[in-house]
Design an enzyme around this catalytic site. Structure first.
Site, short mmCIF file in Angstrom:
data_model
loop_
_atom_site.label_atom_id
_atom_site.label_comp_id
_atom_site.label_asym_id
_atom_site.label_seq_id
_atom_site.Cartn_x
_atom_site.Cartn_y
_atom_site.Cartn_z
N GLN A 174 -3.25 1.89 -2.34
CA GLN A 174 -4.41 1.16 -1.81
C GLN A 174 -5.42 0.86 -2.92
OE1 GLN A 174 -4.97 0.30 1.58
NE2 GLN A 174 -6.79 -0.77 0.83
N ASP A 222 3.87 -4.90 -2.40
CA ASP A 222 2.63 -5.69 -2.40
C ASP A 222 2.79 -6.96 -3.23
OD1 ASP A 222 0.55 -4.69 -0.81
OD2 ASP A 222 0.06 -3.10 -2.24
N LYS A 244 -1.20 -0.12 8.92
CA LYS A 244 0.11 -0.31 8.27
C LYS A 244 1.11 0.74 8.75
CE LYS A 244 -1.91 -2.36 4.13
NZ LYS A 244 -2.34 -2.13 2.74
#
Ligand code: NAD
Length: 254
Positions: A63, A88, A19
């Site tokens: 995460q 997200d 990422k």
């Protein structure tokens, strides 16, 4: 784009590196914080709040999963991210916006699936679309986006009685389960478009949920694993970050 990782799970660190690299290539500044596995919920929330208040940060990722064996509550962490920075697409406000009027930031994987379908020229309106898997990360948001585009959507899951009967009706079959080889050629309608979201680590390497050899004989199009949906998820993360930045700057083209 701000990213927080708790602990040092090798797979999580690989995702983060991917990422960060993609963000840098797109000219998006990357603010990365790795915290020790035992940092604790309160300290984690503090780091998220600092990013939330930082004007340089338009998007925030934490995460998941958080390290096992500690008292973390991921839902509370997601709540601490302002909806406008939740790139997200996990925050209830974004999920609700996606499910109702399309205003929310969509989940990256689900959004990436739609881009893949559009890019391949797949007719979504009126198509029978079956989504196997109903997780809040992939299956559900994919079903909302397909419904918004006028597909007839069926969502199958672990309690579905006759999975093959449901998958065989699909013009578009999306599989997000986490079971290698779950979908075989006999479960797929000839000519169907098959999107394999699964990422499974096996002795033979990484594979999806779809038995590529048998299904590719029947399908008109199929995504590979690796190299299909995975890279799209990262691409859509960058697109969501751009959308978040433009929205906070008052540019309303999205
Ligand atoms: P999850 O474990 O949260 O959900 C799995 C879903 O599959 C559940 O809804 C469950 O009901 C359903 N299921 C389980 N067994 C089933 C069966 N036998 N028949 C039908 N349905 C069944 O998983 P998730 O987070 O949605 O991830 C699914 C897979 O997708 C995993 O392999 C994950 O690694 C992968 N994934 C890939 C990406 C990507 O970018 N490509 C992103 C997220 C997840």
């Amino acid at each position: 784009l701000g990213s927080v990782v708790v602990g040092d799970d090798p797979a999580s660190l690989i995702y983060q590196r991917g990422k960060g690299k993609a963000a840098a290539e797109a000219g998006i500044e990357w603010f990365y914080k790795q915290l020790p596995a035992d940092v604790g919920q309160d300290a984690l929330l503090q780091v998220v709040s600092e990013m939330a208040a930082d004007d340089r940060v338009d998007g925030i990722l934490v995460q998941s999963p958080l390290p096992a064996g500690y008292d973390y509550d991921y839902r509370q962490v997601v709540k601490a991210i302002p909806a406008g920075k939740d790139v997200d697409g996990f925050h209830a406000e974004n999920v609700g916006g996606v499910a109702t009027d399309g205003s929310g930031i969509p989940g990256c994987t689900a959004a990436g699936i739609m881009v893949l379908l559009d890019h391949a020229g797949v007719q979504i309106r009126g198509a029978n679309a079956t989504v196997v898997g109903r997780s809040s990360i992939v299956g559900r948001p994919a079903s909302y986006l397909l419904l918004a585009r006028d597909a007839t959507v069926t969502v199958a899951h672990r309690h579905t009685r006759d999975l093959a009967a449901v998958t065989r009706t699909a013009d578009i079959l999306i599989v997000a389960v986490g079971k290698p080889g779950l979908i075989t050629g006999d479960m797929v309608k000839p000519g169907a478009v098959v999107i394999d979201v699964g990422i499974n680590r096996t002795e033979d390497g990484i594979c999806g949920d779809v038995d590529f050899a048998s299904v590719s004989e029947v399908a008109s199009a199929i995504t590979p694993v690796p190299g299909g949906v995975g890279p799209m998820t990262i691409a859509m993360l960058l697109a969501n970050t751009l959308m978040a930045a433009e929205r906070s700057a008052g540019i309303t083209t999205w």
